[in-house]
Enzyme design. Structure first.
Site, PDB file in Angstrom:
ATOM      1  CG  ASP A   1      -9.431 -10.066   2.021  1.00 30.74           C
ATOM      2  OD1 ASP A   1      -9.083 -10.237   3.258  1.00 30.74           O
ATOM      3  OD2 ASP A   1      -8.645  -9.142   1.192  1.00 30.74           O
TER       4      ASP A   1
ATOM      5  CG  HIS B   1      -8.551  -1.017   5.327  1.00 32.38           C
ATOM      6  ND1 HIS B   1      -7.061  -0.711   4.926  1.00 32.38           N
ATOM      7  CD2 HIS B   1      -8.989  -2.307   4.679  1.00 32.38           C
ATOM      8  CE1 HIS B   1      -7.388  -0.803   3.170  1.00 32.38           C
ATOM      9  NE2 HIS B   1      -8.197  -2.129   3.546  1.00 32.38           N
TER      10      HIS B   1
ATOM     11  CD  GLU C   1      -6.494  -4.120   0.261  1.00 32.96           C
ATOM     12  OE1 GLU C   1      -7.126  -5.680   0.641  1.00 32.96           O
ATOM     13  OE2 GLU C   1      -7.808  -3.430   0.383  1.00 32.96           O
TER      14      GLU C   1
ATOM     15  CD  GLU D   1      -5.898  -8.474   3.343  1.00 28.44           C
ATOM     16  OE1 GLU D   1      -6.481  -9.657   3.405  1.00 28.44           O
ATOM     17  OE2 GLU D   1      -6.389  -7.664   2.135  1.00 28.44           O
TER      18      GLU D   1
ATOM     19  CG  ASP E   1      -6.750  -8.358  -1.307  1.00 30.10           C
ATOM     20  OD1 ASP E   1      -7.073  -8.504  -1.900  1.00 30.10           O
ATOM     21  OD2 ASP E   1      -7.528  -7.947  -0.747  1.00 30.10           O
TER      22      ASP E   1
ATOM     23  NE  ARG F   1      -6.243  -0.708  -3.155  1.00 29.38           N
ATOM     24  CZ  ARG F   1      -6.569  -1.197  -2.663  1.00 29.38           C
ATOM     25  NH1 ARG F   1      -7.520  -1.457  -2.535  1.00 29.38           N
ATOM     26  NH2 ARG F   1      -5.890  -1.267  -1.412  1.00 29.38           N
TER      27      ARG F   1
ATOM     28  CD  GLN G   1     -11.137  -1.593  -4.196  1.00 28.71           C
ATOM     29  OE1 GLN G   1     -10.155  -1.899  -4.107  1.00 28.71           O
ATOM     30  NE2 GLN G   1     -11.592  -1.897  -2.851  1.00 28.71           N
TER      31      GLN G   1
ATOM     32  CE  LYS H   1     -10.027  -5.774  -2.635  1.00 29.37           C
ATOM     33  NZ  LYS H   1      -8.751  -5.442  -1.659  1.00 29.37           N
TER      34      LYS H   1
ATOM     35  CB  THR I   1      -4.090 -13.779  -3.175  1.00 27.41           C
ATOM     36  OG1 THR I   1      -5.615 -12.631  -3.450  1.00 27.41           O
ATOM     37  CG2 THR I   1      -4.227 -13.041  -1.816  1.00 27.41           C
TER      38      THR I   1
ATOM     39  CD  GLU J   1      -5.204   2.286   4.666  1.00 32.13           C
ATOM     40  OE1 GLU J   1      -5.069   0.920   4.695  1.00 32.13           O
ATOM     41  OE2 GLU J   1      -5.577   2.089   5.970  1.00 32.13           O
TER      42      GLU J   1
HETATM   43 CA    CA Z   1      -7.969  -6.921   0.947  1.00 31.81          CA
END
Ligand code: CA
Length: 445
Positions: free
Chosen positions: A140, A147, A212, A214, A246, A250, A253, A266, A270, A387
């Protein structure tokens, strides 16, 4: 370097599969993305198909009926795309041309054998779409500078963008075993979480589950261990592209990510969309690489090629929608959270491949490399809740009256992607969907 536009991209083409001619559908005859399916509630082996309108063309059935032939068509007697991936762009292109000619409204083959359609088509409504590729390795990247800056600001307010960012197309090695097809439910992960800066960590269910948005490329033929792929040839190693969610916890993380990067935050899951749109189908929608502002360094020579600078970008729009269980009960449509574009990536996929293999690391057929979260510069183009809600501080209002910092149980995240550029046909990537389940899962040994 880039694939040339040819007769398969002709915007005037129509198909005898009527549903594919309806304007706005994801799968017109100019698209022809590959996937793996089985008929729902039928005990049968999964097989390879191509999406056309609301139907799936069964490739092996076409070969058996002597409608198409050649090594690429024959590699489709399989329950995954990996054999086809290993063949390379010339074989893929021949198969695409055969499929395009077979499906055209004026197809002489079809007109002579129109009764064949029952043998070679399966309605999507009667099929289950599966993971199309055996993904051996998953990387990834982190290609959106918007971002990277937004996230960096939340995790390191005084130092948002690290000094290597404009030189290195950074990435981490993800977990391939937990990649699942769209439609798979995502179990809220548990992990070590430190709620306040001075607390001891506790082991608990994540309360900051996020998505996320992607795009992921699927690697075709690999490279030999020790032999780097030059950037000028990197695109030939890409079969196609899909949407990737993804999923990210948080709170897990934030505690675990230093110094080695994402791990359990993560790897729990996925999601990917089930159709792989080929690079050839994407040829009309290519764009220049990111235009670096004055003062930014030029890419180092091994990451620079004129062809890549001219056409290394992909004008792919991605959208994220959210639907809570209350919204479903109240029959409220999913809410659009963001719309962003892959042209906002600071690094192209060719640069990412050239960098990934620059130390001699080998890529293999079926590997997936994701772009990283696709966020743009504007408020409505932020590709994660982290975000959008500024790390959970600014709550998002849903049309049901609910509010969200992060995902709640029962929330459904739907991602869509499409390319649109006149005079060419609009082509879509389909959907990448997943619904959040509560954390409990009994251990089964
Ligand atoms: Ca990602």
């Amino acid at each position: 370097m880039a694939i040339k536009i040819n007769e398969t991209h002709d915007p005037n083409l129509t198909s005898w599969v009527e549903s594919s001619n309806i304007s706005g559908n994801d799968f017109p005859i100019q698209n022809l993305p590959f996937g793996v399916f089985k008929r729902t509630h039928v005990d049968e082996e999964p097989r390879i198909g191509v999406a056309i309108g609301d139907q799936i063309l069964d490739i092996a059935a076409c070969v058996r009926a002597n409608l198409i032939d050649g090594p690429a068509a024959e590699s489709c007697f399989s329950s995954h795309l990996n054999d086809l991936l290993a063949l390379g762009p010339e074989s893929w292109s021949i198969l695409r041309l055969h499929l395009s000619r077979l499906l055209r409204a004026d197809s002489s083959v079809y007109q002579a054998h129109y009764e064949l359609s029952d043998q070679i088509l399966v309605p999507m409504s009667q099929a289950t779409l599966l993971l199309p590729v055996e993904i051996g390795d998953y990387t990834d990247a982190y290609a959106s500078i918007y971002h990277a800056t937004n996230v960096g600001r939340l995790f390191r307010p005084d130092n948002p963008l690290l000094p290597n960012y404009k030189f290195v197309p950074v990435a981490y090695h993800g977990r391939a075993s937990s990649i699942a097809a769209s439609g798979s439910e995502v179990r809220r992960p548990k992990g070590q979480i430190r709620q306040l800066a001075d607390d001891q960590p506790v082991f608990m269910a994540s309360t900051q589950l996020d998505y996320e948005v992607e795009a992921g490329i699927i690697i075709g033929p690999g490279n030999q261990l020790g032999a780097a792929i030059p950037i000028s040839q990197a695109e030939q190693y890409i079969f196609g592209i899909c949407l990737v969610n993804d999923w990210s916890a948080r709170d897990i993380q934030r505690w675990e990510y230093q110094p080695l990067g994402p791990f359990l935050a993560k790897s729990f899951m996925t999601s990917v969309s089930p159709w792989i749109v080929t690079m050839e189908a994407l040829a009309p929608y290519r764009s220049p690489a990111f235009s670096r502002p004055l003062g930014d360094p030029q890419p180092l020579p091994y990451l620079f090629a004129l062809g890549d600078q001219a056409q290394g970008g992909i004008d792919l729009t991605v959208e994220v929608y959210l639907c809570s269980s209350l919204m479903r009960e109240q029959h409220i449509e999913p809410m659009l959270l963001s719309r962003s574009n892959l042209t906002d990536m600071y690094w192209t996929f060719a640069q990412i491949i050239a960098h990934h293999t620059s130390n001699g690391c080998n890529l293999c057929p079926g590997d997936m490399i994701a772009s990283g979260t696709i966020s743009g510069p504007s408020e409505d183009s932020l590709g994660s809740l982290l975000e959008i809600t500024r790390g959970g501080k600014e709550l998002l209002a849903l049309p049901s009256g609910e509010r969200r910092a992060f995902l709640e149980d029962g929330d459904e995240v739907i991602m869509r992607g499409f390319c649109e550029r006149g005079p060419y046909a609009r082509i879509g990537l389909g959907e990448c969907q997943g619904c959040v389940l509560p954390a409990e899962l009994p251990f089964k040994g």
